[in-house]
Scaffold this motif. Sequence first.
Motif, PDB file in Angstrom:
ATOM      1  N   UNK A 108       0.829  -1.206   0.000  1.00 36.16           N
ATOM      2  CA  UNK A 108       0.000   0.000   0.000  1.00 36.16           C
ATOM      3  C   UNK A 108       0.864   1.258   0.000  1.00 36.16           C
ATOM      4  N   UNK A 109       0.488   2.274  -0.790  1.00 34.15           N
ATOM      5  CA  UNK A 109       1.246   3.533  -0.786  1.00 34.15           C
ATOM      6  C   UNK A 109       0.965   4.405   0.432  1.00 34.15           C
ATOM      7  N   UNK A 110       0.039   3.999   1.291  1.00 36.67           N
ATOM      8  CA  UNK A 110      -0.329   4.863   2.415  1.00 36.67           C
ATOM      9  C   UNK A 110       0.656   4.758   3.586  1.00 36.67           C
ATOM     10  N   UNK A 111       1.607   3.815   3.484  1.00 35.64           N
ATOM     11  CA  UNK A 111       2.633   3.679   4.517  1.00 35.64           C
ATOM     12  C   UNK A 111       3.960   4.196   3.959  1.00 35.64           C
ATOM     13  N   UNK A 112       4.372   5.397   4.331  1.00 32.32           N
ATOM     14  CA  UNK A 112       5.575   5.990   3.734  1.00 32.32           C
ATOM     15  C   UNK A 112       6.845   5.321   4.241  1.00 32.32           C
ATOM     16  N   UNK A 113       7.931   5.551   3.516  1.00 39.16           N
ATOM     17  CA  UNK A 113       9.218   5.035   3.950  1.00 39.16           C
ATOM     18  C   UNK A 113       9.604   5.652   5.293  1.00 39.16           C
ATOM     19  N   UNK A 114      10.341   4.882   6.057  1.00 36.57           N
ATOM     20  CA  UNK A 114      10.733   5.238   7.416  1.00 36.57           C
ATOM     21  C   UNK A 114      11.505   6.558   7.435  1.00 36.57           C
ATOM     22  N   UNK A 115      10.925   7.553   8.097  1.00 37.05           N
ATOM     23  CA  UNK A 115      11.499   8.903   8.100  1.00 37.05           C
ATOM     24  C   UNK A 115      12.867   8.945   8.771  1.00 37.05           C
ATOM     25  N   UNK A 116      13.021   8.236   9.892  1.00 32.19           N
ATOM     26  CA  UNK A 116      14.291   8.297  10.615  1.00 32.19           C
ATOM     27  C   UNK A 116      15.410   7.650   9.806  1.00 32.19           C
ATOM     28  N   UNK A 117      15.157   6.458   9.280  1.00 31.08           N
ATOM     29  CA  UNK A 117      16.189   5.738   8.529  1.00 31.08           C
ATOM     30  C   UNK A 117      16.622   6.528   7.299  1.00 31.08           C
ATOM     31  N   UNK A 118      15.649   6.958   6.514  1.00 28.44           N
ATOM     32  CA  UNK A 118      16.009   7.579   5.242  1.00 28.44           C
ATOM     33  C   UNK A 118      16.560   8.994   5.421  1.00 28.44           C
ATOM     34  N   UNK A 119      16.251   9.616   6.559  1.00 30.06           N
ATOM     35  CA  UNK A 119      16.907  10.892   6.838  1.00 30.06           C
ATOM     36  C   UNK A 119      18.377  10.675   7.172  1.00 30.06           C
ATOM     37  N   UNK A 120      18.710   9.488   7.696  1.00 27.05           N
ATOM     38  CA  UNK A 120      20.104   9.199   8.038  1.00 27.05           C
ATOM     39  C   UNK A 120      20.945   8.840   6.821  1.00 27.05           C
ATOM     40  N   UNK A 121      20.328   8.434   5.718  1.00 26.54           N
ATOM     41  CA  UNK A 121      21.116   8.193   4.507  1.00 26.54           C
ATOM     42  C   UNK A 121      20.997   9.364   3.530  1.00 26.54           C
ATOM     43  N   UNK A 122      20.206  10.393   3.890  1.00 35.52           N
ATOM     44  CA  UNK A 122      20.207  11.633   3.107  1.00 35.52           C
ATOM     45  C   UNK A 122      21.645  12.158   3.039  1.00 35.52           C
ATOM     46  N   UNK A 123      22.314  12.137   4.199  1.00 36.92           N
ATOM     47  CA  UNK A 123      23.724  12.520   4.257  1.00 36.92           C
ATOM     48  C   UNK A 123      24.439  11.577   5.213  1.00 36.92           C
TER      49      UNK A 123
END
Length: 507
Positions: A108-123
Amino acid sequence: MALFQVLLLWIAQALMALLFLFLIAFIGYCVYIKRIHLKYDHIPGPPRDSFLLGHAPTFSRMMRNGEVIHDSFLEWSETYGPVCRINSLHYVLLLVTCPEATKEILMSPKYPKDKMFYSKVFSLFGQRFLGSGLVTAQDHELWYKQRRIMDPAFSSLYLRGLMGTFNERADKLMNTLTDDADNKTDVNMLQLVNYVTLDVIAKVAFGVDLDLQQNSSAFPKAIEACLKGMVWGIRDFFFRFNPKNRPFVNEVKEACILLRRTGAQWINDRKTAMLNGDDVPKDILTQIIKSAGEEESMAEEDEELMLDNFVTFFIAGQETTANQLAFCIMELGRHPIILEKMKKEVDDVIGMKQEISFDDLGKLTYLSQVLKETLRMYPTAPGTSRDILEDIVIDGIHIPGGVTAFFSSYATGRMDKFFKDPLTFDPDRFHPDAPKPYYCYYPFALGPRSCLGKNFAQMEAKVVMAKLLQRFDFTLLPGQSFDIVDFGTLRPKSGVVCSVRHRNHQE
Protein backbone atom coordinates in the motif's frame (compact mmCIF):
# COMPACT_ATOMS: atom_id res chain seq x y z
CA MET A 1 39.32 42.27 42.57
CA ALA A 2 35.71 42.73 43.57
CA LEU A 3 34.75 42.88 39.90
CA PHE A 4 36.58 39.60 39.30
CA GLN A 5 34.69 37.95 42.19
CA VAL A 6 31.39 39.24 40.85
CA LEU A 7 32.27 37.85 37.41
CA LEU A 8 33.13 34.45 38.89
CA LEU A 9 29.88 34.45 40.86
CA TRP A 10 27.93 35.33 37.72
CA ILE A 11 29.62 32.52 35.76
CA ALA A 12 28.92 30.06 38.58
CA GLN A 13 25.27 31.09 38.70
CA ALA A 14 24.99 30.80 34.91
CA LEU A 15 26.52 27.31 34.98
CA MET A 16 24.17 26.29 37.78
CA ALA A 17 21.22 27.60 35.79
CA LEU A 18 22.36 25.70 32.69
CA LEU A 19 22.88 22.55 34.73
CA PHE A 20 19.42 22.96 36.24
CA LEU A 21 17.88 23.44 32.78
CA PHE A 22 19.76 20.40 31.49
CA LEU A 23 18.54 18.37 34.45
CA ILE A 24 14.95 19.47 33.87
CA ALA A 25 15.27 18.65 30.14
CA PHE A 26 16.79 15.24 30.93
CA ILE A 27 14.05 14.41 33.41
CA GLY A 28 11.47 15.54 30.86
CA TYR A 29 13.08 13.31 28.22
CA CYS A 30 13.07 10.35 30.60
CA VAL A 31 9.38 10.94 31.33
CA TYR A 32 8.75 11.01 27.56
CA ILE A 33 10.62 7.71 27.10
CA LYS A 34 8.59 6.19 29.95
CA ARG A 35 5.39 7.25 28.19
CA ILE A 36 6.64 5.59 25.00
CA HIS A 37 7.36 2.42 26.95
CA LEU A 38 3.87 2.44 28.46
CA LYS A 39 2.37 2.97 25.01
CA TYR A 40 4.15 0.07 23.30
CA ASP A 41 5.32 -2.37 25.98
CA HIS A 42 2.28 -4.60 25.48
CA ILE A 43 4.00 -5.70 22.28
CA PRO A 44 6.33 -8.69 22.86
CA GLY A 45 10.06 -8.07 22.57
CA PRO A 46 13.45 -8.89 24.11
CA PRO A 47 14.49 -7.25 27.39
CA ARG A 48 16.01 -3.80 26.92
CA ASP A 49 19.72 -3.32 27.64
CA SER A 50 18.87 -0.12 29.49
CA PHE A 51 15.94 2.17 30.17
CA LEU A 52 17.41 5.03 28.14
CA LEU A 53 19.26 3.32 25.28
CA GLY A 54 16.91 0.39 24.82
CA HIS A 55 18.47 -2.26 22.56
CA ALA A 56 21.03 0.10 20.99
CA PRO A 57 23.97 -1.36 23.01
CA THR A 58 23.16 -4.79 21.55
CA PHE A 59 23.40 -3.39 18.02
CA SER A 60 26.69 -1.61 18.76
CA ARG A 61 28.19 -4.72 20.33
CA MET A 62 27.18 -6.91 17.40
CA MET A 63 28.65 -4.48 14.89
CA ARG A 64 31.94 -4.24 16.79
CA ASN A 65 32.10 -8.05 16.84
CA GLY A 66 31.33 -8.33 13.12
CA GLU A 67 28.03 -10.13 13.72
CA VAL A 68 24.97 -9.97 11.46
CA ILE A 69 22.18 -8.02 13.15
CA HIS A 70 19.60 -9.88 11.08
CA ASP A 71 20.56 -13.08 12.91
CA SER A 72 19.25 -11.42 16.08
CA PHE A 73 16.13 -10.36 14.19
CA LEU A 74 15.63 -14.00 13.20
CA GLU A 75 16.12 -15.21 16.77
CA TRP A 76 13.80 -12.55 18.21
CA SER A 77 11.10 -13.25 15.60
CA GLU A 78 11.15 -16.95 16.45
CA THR A 79 11.11 -16.21 20.19
CA TYR A 80 8.61 -13.34 20.44
CA GLY A 81 6.35 -13.90 17.46
CA PRO A 82 5.33 -12.20 14.20
CA VAL A 83 5.50 -8.68 15.63
CA CYS A 84 8.44 -7.91 17.91
CA ARG A 85 9.23 -4.61 19.65
CA ILE A 86 12.74 -3.08 19.60
CA ASN A 87 13.61 0.16 21.46
CA SER A 88 16.35 2.72 20.88
CA LEU A 89 16.11 5.92 22.92
CA HIS A 90 12.57 7.18 22.23
CA TYR A 91 12.27 5.31 18.91
CA VAL A 92 10.26 2.12 18.61
CA LEU A 93 10.89 -0.32 15.78
CA LEU A 94 8.56 -3.24 15.15
CA LEU A 95 10.11 -6.28 13.52
CA VAL A 96 7.25 -7.70 11.43
CA THR A 97 7.30 -11.24 10.00
CA CYS A 98 3.53 -11.68 9.69
CA PRO A 99 2.79 -12.31 5.96
CA GLU A 100 -0.65 -10.64 6.09
CA ALA A 101 0.79 -7.49 7.67
CA THR A 102 3.71 -7.56 5.21
CA LYS A 103 1.22 -7.61 2.36
CA GLU A 104 -0.95 -4.87 3.87
CA ILE A 105 1.90 -2.47 4.63
CA LEU A 106 4.36 -2.97 1.76
CA MET A 107 1.75 -3.24 -0.98
CA SER A 108 0.00 0.00 0.00
CA PRO A 109 1.25 3.53 -0.79
CA LYS A 110 -0.33 4.86 2.41
CA TYR A 111 2.63 3.68 4.52
CA PRO A 112 5.57 5.99 3.73
CA LYS A 113 9.22 5.04 3.95
CA ASP A 114 10.73 5.24 7.42
CA LYS A 115 11.50 8.90 8.10
CA MET A 116 14.29 8.30 10.61
CA PHE A 117 16.19 5.74 8.53
CA TYR A 118 16.01 7.58 5.24
CA SER A 119 16.91 10.89 6.84
CA LYS A 120 20.10 9.20 8.04
CA VAL A 121 21.12 8.19 4.51
CA PHE A 122 20.21 11.63 3.11
CA SER A 123 23.72 12.52 4.26
CA LEU A 124 26.57 10.64 5.93
CA PHE A 125 28.19 12.50 8.82
CA GLY A 126 26.99 15.79 7.35
CA GLN A 127 28.01 15.09 3.73
CA ARG A 128 25.09 14.61 1.31
CA PHE A 129 24.87 10.99 0.16
CA LEU A 130 21.61 9.57 -1.27
CA GLY A 131 19.65 12.78 -0.63
CA SER A 132 16.10 12.66 -1.97
CA GLY A 133 16.66 10.24 -4.84
CA LEU A 134 14.36 7.50 -6.03
CA VAL A 135 15.11 5.13 -3.14
CA THR A 136 15.05 7.69 -0.33
CA ALA A 137 12.32 10.14 -1.36
CA GLN A 138 9.61 10.14 1.31
CA ASP A 139 7.24 12.57 -0.37
CA HIS A 140 4.99 10.46 -2.60
CA GLU A 141 4.64 13.08 -5.33
CA LEU A 142 8.40 13.60 -5.57
CA TRP A 143 8.95 9.84 -5.70
CA TYR A 144 6.19 9.26 -8.26
CA LYS A 145 7.53 11.95 -10.58
CA GLN A 146 11.01 10.42 -10.50
CA ARG A 147 9.75 6.86 -10.89
CA ARG A 148 7.56 7.76 -13.87
CA ILE A 149 10.49 9.39 -15.65
CA MET A 150 12.89 6.54 -14.84
CA ASP A 151 10.57 3.76 -16.01
CA PRO A 152 11.59 3.88 -19.72
CA ALA A 153 15.20 3.08 -18.82
CA PHE A 154 13.97 -0.21 -17.29
CA SER A 155 11.35 -1.20 -19.85
CA SER A 156 11.50 -4.71 -21.30
CA LEU A 157 12.35 -3.31 -24.73
CA TYR A 158 15.27 -1.26 -23.40
CA LEU A 159 16.58 -4.12 -21.26
CA ARG A 160 16.63 -6.40 -24.32
CA GLY A 161 18.89 -3.87 -25.96
CA LEU A 162 21.41 -4.22 -23.11
CA MET A 163 22.21 -7.86 -23.85
CA GLY A 164 25.18 -6.88 -26.00
CA THR A 165 26.76 -4.92 -23.15
CA PHE A 166 25.98 -7.66 -20.61
CA ASN A 167 27.76 -10.16 -22.89
CA GLU A 168 30.69 -7.86 -23.62
CA ARG A 169 31.42 -7.01 -19.98
CA ALA A 170 30.96 -10.63 -18.88
CA ASP A 171 33.44 -11.67 -21.59
CA LYS A 172 36.02 -9.31 -20.06
CA LEU A 173 35.63 -11.20 -16.80
CA MET A 174 36.00 -14.50 -18.66
CA ASN A 175 39.25 -13.21 -20.21
CA THR A 176 40.57 -12.42 -16.73
CA LEU A 177 39.59 -15.88 -15.51
CA THR A 178 41.26 -17.44 -18.56
CA ASP A 179 44.55 -15.86 -17.51
CA ASP A 180 44.02 -17.02 -13.93
CA ALA A 181 43.26 -20.57 -15.07
CA ASP A 182 46.32 -20.63 -17.36
CA ASN A 183 48.54 -19.34 -14.55
CA LYS A 184 46.86 -21.50 -11.89
CA THR A 185 46.19 -18.33 -9.88
CA ASP A 186 43.61 -18.41 -7.08
CA VAL A 187 40.92 -15.76 -7.51
CA ASN A 188 38.77 -13.67 -5.19
CA MET A 189 35.40 -14.04 -6.92
CA LEU A 190 33.70 -11.29 -4.92
CA GLN A 191 36.29 -8.78 -6.11
CA LEU A 192 36.01 -9.89 -9.73
CA VAL A 193 32.21 -9.84 -9.88
CA ASN A 194 32.29 -6.42 -8.20
CA TYR A 195 34.44 -5.22 -11.09
CA VAL A 196 32.11 -6.63 -13.74
CA THR A 197 28.90 -5.27 -12.19
CA LEU A 198 30.51 -1.85 -11.71
CA ASP A 199 31.65 -1.94 -15.33
CA VAL A 200 28.12 -2.83 -16.44
CA ILE A 201 26.34 -0.10 -14.50
CA ALA A 202 28.88 2.53 -15.59
CA LYS A 203 28.43 1.56 -19.25
CA VAL A 204 24.71 0.88 -19.57
CA ALA A 205 23.52 3.53 -17.11
CA PHE A 206 26.01 6.34 -17.66
CA GLY A 207 27.78 5.61 -20.97
CA VAL A 208 31.25 5.39 -19.36
CA ASP A 209 33.93 2.72 -19.92
CA LEU A 210 35.70 1.95 -16.64
CA ASP A 211 37.13 -1.47 -17.67
CA LEU A 212 37.99 -2.41 -14.10
CA GLN A 213 39.30 -5.82 -15.20
CA GLN A 214 42.30 -3.90 -16.57
CA ASN A 215 42.30 -0.52 -14.82
CA SER A 216 42.48 0.41 -11.16
CA SER A 217 39.79 2.69 -9.73
CA ALA A 218 38.92 4.43 -6.48
CA PHE A 219 35.22 3.61 -6.92
CA PRO A 220 35.07 0.13 -5.27
CA LYS A 221 36.78 1.40 -2.11
CA ALA A 222 34.61 4.54 -2.07
CA ILE A 223 31.40 2.50 -2.36
CA GLU A 224 32.51 0.20 0.47
CA ALA A 225 33.37 3.20 2.68
CA CYS A 226 29.95 4.76 2.06
CA LEU A 227 28.12 1.54 2.88
CA LYS A 228 30.12 1.04 6.08
CA GLY A 229 29.52 4.65 7.05
CA MET A 230 25.82 4.29 6.32
CA VAL A 231 25.34 1.28 8.55
CA TRP A 232 27.38 2.71 11.44
CA GLY A 233 25.57 6.04 11.20
CA ILE A 234 22.17 4.32 11.34
CA ARG A 235 22.86 1.78 14.07
CA ASP A 236 25.13 3.78 16.40
CA PHE A 237 23.77 7.22 17.36
CA PHE A 238 27.07 8.28 18.93
CA PHE A 239 29.52 6.89 16.35
CA ARG A 240 30.45 10.20 14.74
CA PHE A 241 31.14 11.85 18.11
CA ASN A 242 33.80 9.33 19.15
CA PRO A 243 37.23 10.90 18.43
CA LYS A 244 38.65 7.46 17.57
CA ASN A 245 36.26 7.28 14.61
CA ARG A 246 37.27 10.63 13.15
CA PRO A 247 39.66 9.20 10.46
CA PHE A 248 36.95 6.83 9.22
CA VAL A 249 34.30 9.56 9.30
CA ASN A 250 36.56 11.72 7.12
CA GLU A 251 37.15 8.78 4.76
CA VAL A 252 33.39 8.33 4.35
CA LYS A 253 32.84 12.03 3.67
CA GLU A 254 35.64 12.01 1.06
CA ALA A 255 34.04 8.95 -0.59
CA CYS A 256 30.68 10.76 -0.82
CA ILE A 257 32.42 13.78 -2.36
CA LEU A 258 34.21 11.56 -4.91
CA LEU A 259 30.97 9.89 -6.04
CA ARG A 260 29.04 13.14 -6.31
CA ARG A 261 31.91 14.96 -8.04
CA THR A 262 32.15 12.11 -10.56
CA GLY A 263 28.38 12.26 -11.07
CA ALA A 264 28.51 16.01 -11.69
CA GLN A 265 31.18 15.53 -14.35
CA TRP A 266 29.34 12.73 -16.14
CA ILE A 267 26.04 14.62 -15.99
CA ASN A 268 27.62 17.80 -17.39
CA ASP A 269 29.25 15.84 -20.22
CA ARG A 270 25.90 14.28 -21.13
CA LYS A 271 24.03 17.61 -20.90
CA THR A 272 26.59 19.17 -23.23
CA ALA A 273 26.05 16.36 -25.73
CA MET A 274 22.27 16.82 -25.50
CA LEU A 275 22.55 20.59 -26.00
CA ASN A 276 24.79 20.02 -29.02
CA GLY A 277 22.15 17.79 -30.57
CA ASP A 278 24.28 14.66 -30.35
CA ASP A 279 22.60 11.27 -30.28
CA VAL A 280 22.43 10.06 -26.68
CA PRO A 281 21.09 6.76 -25.36
CA LYS A 282 17.84 6.58 -23.42
CA ASP A 283 19.79 5.32 -20.44
CA ILE A 284 19.57 6.11 -16.74
CA LEU A 285 21.77 9.18 -17.08
CA THR A 286 19.48 10.71 -19.70
CA GLN A 287 16.48 9.95 -17.50
CA ILE A 288 18.20 11.49 -14.46
CA ILE A 289 18.68 14.72 -16.40
CA LYS A 290 15.06 14.69 -17.54
CA SER A 291 13.87 14.10 -13.97
CA ALA A 292 15.28 17.46 -12.95
CA GLY A 293 13.22 19.30 -15.55
CA GLU A 294 14.38 21.65 -18.29
CA GLU A 295 18.08 22.38 -18.04
CA GLU A 296 17.71 26.13 -18.45
CA SER A 297 15.38 26.43 -15.46
CA MET A 298 17.16 24.18 -12.98
CA ALA A 299 17.64 25.34 -9.43
CA GLU A 300 20.46 24.20 -7.16
CA GLU A 301 18.19 21.61 -5.56
CA ASP A 302 17.46 20.13 -9.01
CA GLU A 303 21.19 19.71 -9.56
CA GLU A 304 21.51 18.00 -6.18
CA LEU A 305 18.57 15.72 -6.99
CA MET A 306 20.31 14.58 -10.17
CA LEU A 307 23.39 13.71 -8.14
CA ASP A 308 21.21 11.91 -5.57
CA ASN A 309 19.92 9.61 -8.29
CA PHE A 310 23.37 9.18 -9.80
CA VAL A 311 24.78 7.92 -6.48
CA THR A 312 21.68 5.78 -5.88
CA PHE A 313 21.90 3.95 -9.20
CA PHE A 314 25.69 3.79 -9.20
CA ILE A 315 25.73 1.93 -5.88
CA ALA A 316 22.44 0.01 -6.03
CA GLY A 317 23.08 -1.12 -9.60
CA GLN A 318 26.39 -2.67 -8.69
CA GLU A 319 26.67 -3.72 -5.05
CA THR A 320 23.70 -6.05 -4.61
CA THR A 321 24.16 -7.95 -7.91
CA ALA A 322 27.85 -8.53 -7.20
CA ASN A 323 27.06 -9.91 -3.74
CA GLN A 324 24.35 -12.18 -5.12
CA LEU A 325 26.78 -13.58 -7.70
CA ALA A 326 29.45 -14.17 -5.06
CA PHE A 327 27.02 -15.94 -2.71
CA CYS A 328 25.75 -18.03 -5.63
CA ILE A 329 29.28 -19.15 -6.54
CA MET A 330 29.96 -19.90 -2.87
CA GLU A 331 26.90 -22.16 -2.55
CA LEU A 332 27.58 -23.92 -5.86
CA GLY A 333 31.07 -24.68 -4.61
CA ARG A 334 29.49 -26.34 -1.57
CA HIS A 335 26.88 -28.29 -3.57
CA PRO A 336 28.48 -30.21 -6.48
CA ILE A 337 25.22 -31.95 -7.46
CA ILE A 338 23.44 -28.61 -7.95
CA LEU A 339 26.50 -27.29 -9.79
CA GLU A 340 26.49 -30.21 -12.23
CA LYS A 341 22.75 -29.78 -12.87
CA MET A 342 23.35 -26.10 -13.67
CA LYS A 343 26.21 -26.92 -16.03
CA LYS A 344 24.01 -29.39 -17.90
CA GLU A 345 21.27 -26.78 -18.33
CA VAL A 346 23.77 -24.20 -19.59
CA ASP A 347 25.24 -26.76 -22.01
CA ASP A 348 21.78 -27.66 -23.30
CA VAL A 349 20.59 -24.05 -23.71
CA ILE A 350 23.77 -22.12 -24.55
CA GLY A 351 26.08 -24.83 -25.86
CA MET A 352 29.29 -23.26 -27.19
CA LYS A 353 27.68 -19.97 -28.28
CA GLN A 354 29.71 -16.85 -27.55
CA GLU A 355 26.68 -14.54 -27.38
CA ILE A 356 23.84 -15.25 -24.98
CA SER A 357 20.50 -13.93 -26.23
CA PHE A 358 17.54 -12.53 -24.31
CA ASP A 359 15.49 -15.59 -25.33
CA ASP A 360 18.20 -17.87 -23.91
CA LEU A 361 17.73 -16.32 -20.48
CA GLY A 362 14.08 -17.42 -20.38
CA LYS A 363 15.15 -21.02 -20.96
CA LEU A 364 17.61 -21.08 -18.05
CA THR A 365 14.91 -22.03 -15.57
CA TYR A 366 17.13 -23.94 -13.13
CA LEU A 367 19.64 -21.09 -13.07
CA SER A 368 16.72 -18.79 -12.17
CA GLN A 369 15.80 -21.14 -9.31
CA VAL A 370 19.38 -21.13 -8.02
CA LEU A 371 19.55 -17.33 -8.10
CA LYS A 372 16.23 -17.05 -6.26
CA GLU A 373 17.35 -19.55 -3.63
CA THR A 374 20.58 -17.55 -3.22
CA LEU A 375 18.51 -14.46 -2.45
CA ARG A 376 16.35 -16.40 0.00
CA MET A 377 19.35 -17.32 2.12
CA TYR A 378 21.39 -14.21 1.36
CA PRO A 379 19.11 -11.29 0.47
CA THR A 380 21.81 -8.78 -0.37
CA ALA A 381 19.49 -5.89 0.54
CA PRO A 382 18.07 -7.67 3.58
CA GLY A 383 15.24 -5.44 4.72
CA THR A 384 13.00 -2.43 4.27
CA SER A 385 10.96 -0.25 6.62
CA ARG A 386 7.77 1.80 6.64
CA ASP A 387 6.23 4.30 9.05
CA ILE A 388 2.91 3.30 10.62
CA LEU A 389 1.16 6.64 11.10
CA GLU A 390 -2.23 5.34 12.23
CA ASP A 391 -3.36 2.58 14.58
CA ILE A 392 -3.27 -0.92 13.10
CA VAL A 393 -3.78 -4.49 14.29
CA ILE A 394 -1.08 -7.06 13.47
CA ASP A 395 -1.69 -10.72 14.35
CA GLY A 396 -4.27 -9.67 16.94
CA ILE A 397 -2.00 -7.09 18.60
CA HIS A 398 -3.13 -3.46 18.63
CA ILE A 399 -0.33 -1.21 17.35
CA PRO A 400 -0.72 2.51 18.14
CA GLY A 401 0.27 4.83 15.30
CA GLY A 402 3.60 6.62 15.36
CA VAL A 403 5.90 3.61 15.07
CA THR A 404 8.17 2.14 12.37
CA ALA A 405 7.74 -1.38 10.97
CA PHE A 406 10.84 -3.21 9.73
CA PHE A 407 10.63 -6.17 7.36
CA SER A 408 13.64 -8.52 7.25
CA SER A 409 13.66 -10.76 4.20
CA TYR A 410 16.71 -12.40 5.77
CA ALA A 411 14.71 -13.40 8.86
CA THR A 412 11.61 -14.65 7.04
CA GLY A 413 13.75 -16.48 4.47
CA ARG A 414 15.38 -18.49 7.27
CA MET A 415 12.27 -19.28 9.32
CA ASP A 416 11.13 -22.90 9.43
CA LYS A 417 7.48 -21.83 9.49
CA PHE A 418 7.88 -20.47 5.94
CA PHE A 419 10.62 -22.70 4.46
CA LYS A 420 11.24 -26.32 5.46
CA ASP A 421 14.87 -26.91 6.52
CA PRO A 422 15.61 -23.25 5.85
CA LEU A 423 19.41 -23.54 6.18
CA THR A 424 19.50 -26.14 3.39
CA PHE A 425 20.29 -24.68 -0.04
CA ASP A 426 17.52 -26.14 -2.21
CA PRO A 427 16.70 -24.45 -5.55
CA ASP A 428 13.69 -26.74 -6.03
CA ARG A 429 11.79 -24.49 -3.61
CA PHE A 430 11.45 -22.17 -6.61
CA HIS A 431 10.53 -24.78 -9.21
CA PRO A 432 7.80 -23.34 -11.48
CA ASP A 433 5.35 -25.92 -10.11
CA ALA A 434 6.23 -25.35 -6.44
CA PRO A 435 3.86 -23.21 -4.33
CA LYS A 436 4.93 -19.57 -4.26
CA PRO A 437 6.00 -18.14 -0.88
CA TYR A 438 3.24 -15.96 0.57
CA TYR A 439 4.71 -12.55 1.45
CA CYS A 440 7.75 -13.98 3.22
CA TYR A 441 10.21 -13.72 0.31
CA TYR A 442 10.90 -10.19 -0.88
CA PRO A 443 14.60 -9.61 -1.70
CA PHE A 444 13.61 -6.65 -3.89
CA ALA A 445 10.92 -5.39 -1.48
CA LEU A 446 7.25 -5.36 -2.55
CA GLY A 447 4.59 -3.00 -3.80
CA PRO A 448 4.94 0.44 -5.39
CA ARG A 449 8.36 1.06 -3.79
CA SER A 450 9.86 -2.26 -4.88
CA CYS A 451 13.22 -2.24 -6.65
CA LEU A 452 12.98 -0.71 -10.11
CA GLY A 453 16.11 -2.52 -11.28
CA LYS A 454 15.30 -6.09 -10.27
CA ASN A 455 14.85 -7.36 -13.86
CA PHE A 456 18.05 -5.57 -14.89
CA ALA A 457 19.93 -7.20 -12.00
CA GLN A 458 18.68 -10.73 -12.69
CA MET A 459 19.41 -10.49 -16.41
CA GLU A 460 22.95 -9.41 -15.65
CA ALA A 461 23.40 -12.15 -13.03
CA LYS A 462 22.16 -14.81 -15.46
CA VAL A 463 24.54 -13.74 -18.23
CA VAL A 464 27.57 -13.73 -15.92
CA MET A 465 26.71 -17.07 -14.30
CA ALA A 466 25.88 -18.76 -17.63
CA LYS A 467 29.21 -17.72 -19.16
CA LEU A 468 31.11 -18.77 -16.03
CA LEU A 469 29.48 -22.22 -16.01
CA GLN A 470 29.89 -22.58 -19.75
CA ARG A 471 33.65 -22.04 -19.68
CA PHE A 472 35.09 -22.87 -16.27
CA ASP A 473 35.17 -25.32 -13.42
CA PHE A 474 35.82 -23.75 -10.03
CA THR A 475 36.62 -25.13 -6.59
CA LEU A 476 36.44 -23.31 -3.27
CA LEU A 477 39.79 -23.11 -1.53
CA PRO A 478 39.66 -25.02 1.78
CA GLY A 479 39.89 -23.20 5.08
CA GLN A 480 37.82 -20.13 4.20
CA SER A 481 34.71 -19.24 6.17
CA PHE A 482 31.16 -19.05 4.88
CA ASP A 483 30.35 -16.15 7.19
CA ILE A 484 28.50 -13.00 6.19
CA VAL A 485 29.60 -9.38 6.50
CA ASP A 486 26.82 -6.86 7.16
CA PHE A 487 27.44 -3.47 5.54
CA GLY A 488 23.73 -2.75 5.30
CA THR A 489 24.01 -4.92 2.23
CA LEU A 490 25.23 -8.47 2.90
CA ARG A 491 28.38 -9.91 1.34
CA PRO A 492 30.47 -13.08 1.84
CA LYS A 493 33.21 -12.45 4.40
CA SER A 494 35.77 -14.73 2.76
CA GLY A 495 35.53 -13.08 -0.65
CA VAL A 496 34.82 -16.58 -2.10
CA VAL A 497 38.38 -17.56 -3.04
CA CYS A 498 38.45 -20.21 -5.78
CA SER A 499 40.80 -22.08 -8.01
CA VAL A 500 39.56 -22.06 -11.62
CA ARG A 501 40.33 -24.28 -14.57
CA HIS A 502 39.05 -24.55 -18.12
CA ARG A 503 36.12 -26.90 -18.64
CA ASN A 504 36.71 -30.03 -20.65
CA HIS A 505 33.47 -30.30 -22.64
CA GLN A 506 34.35 -33.83 -23.73
CA GLU A 507 34.03 -35.18 -20.19
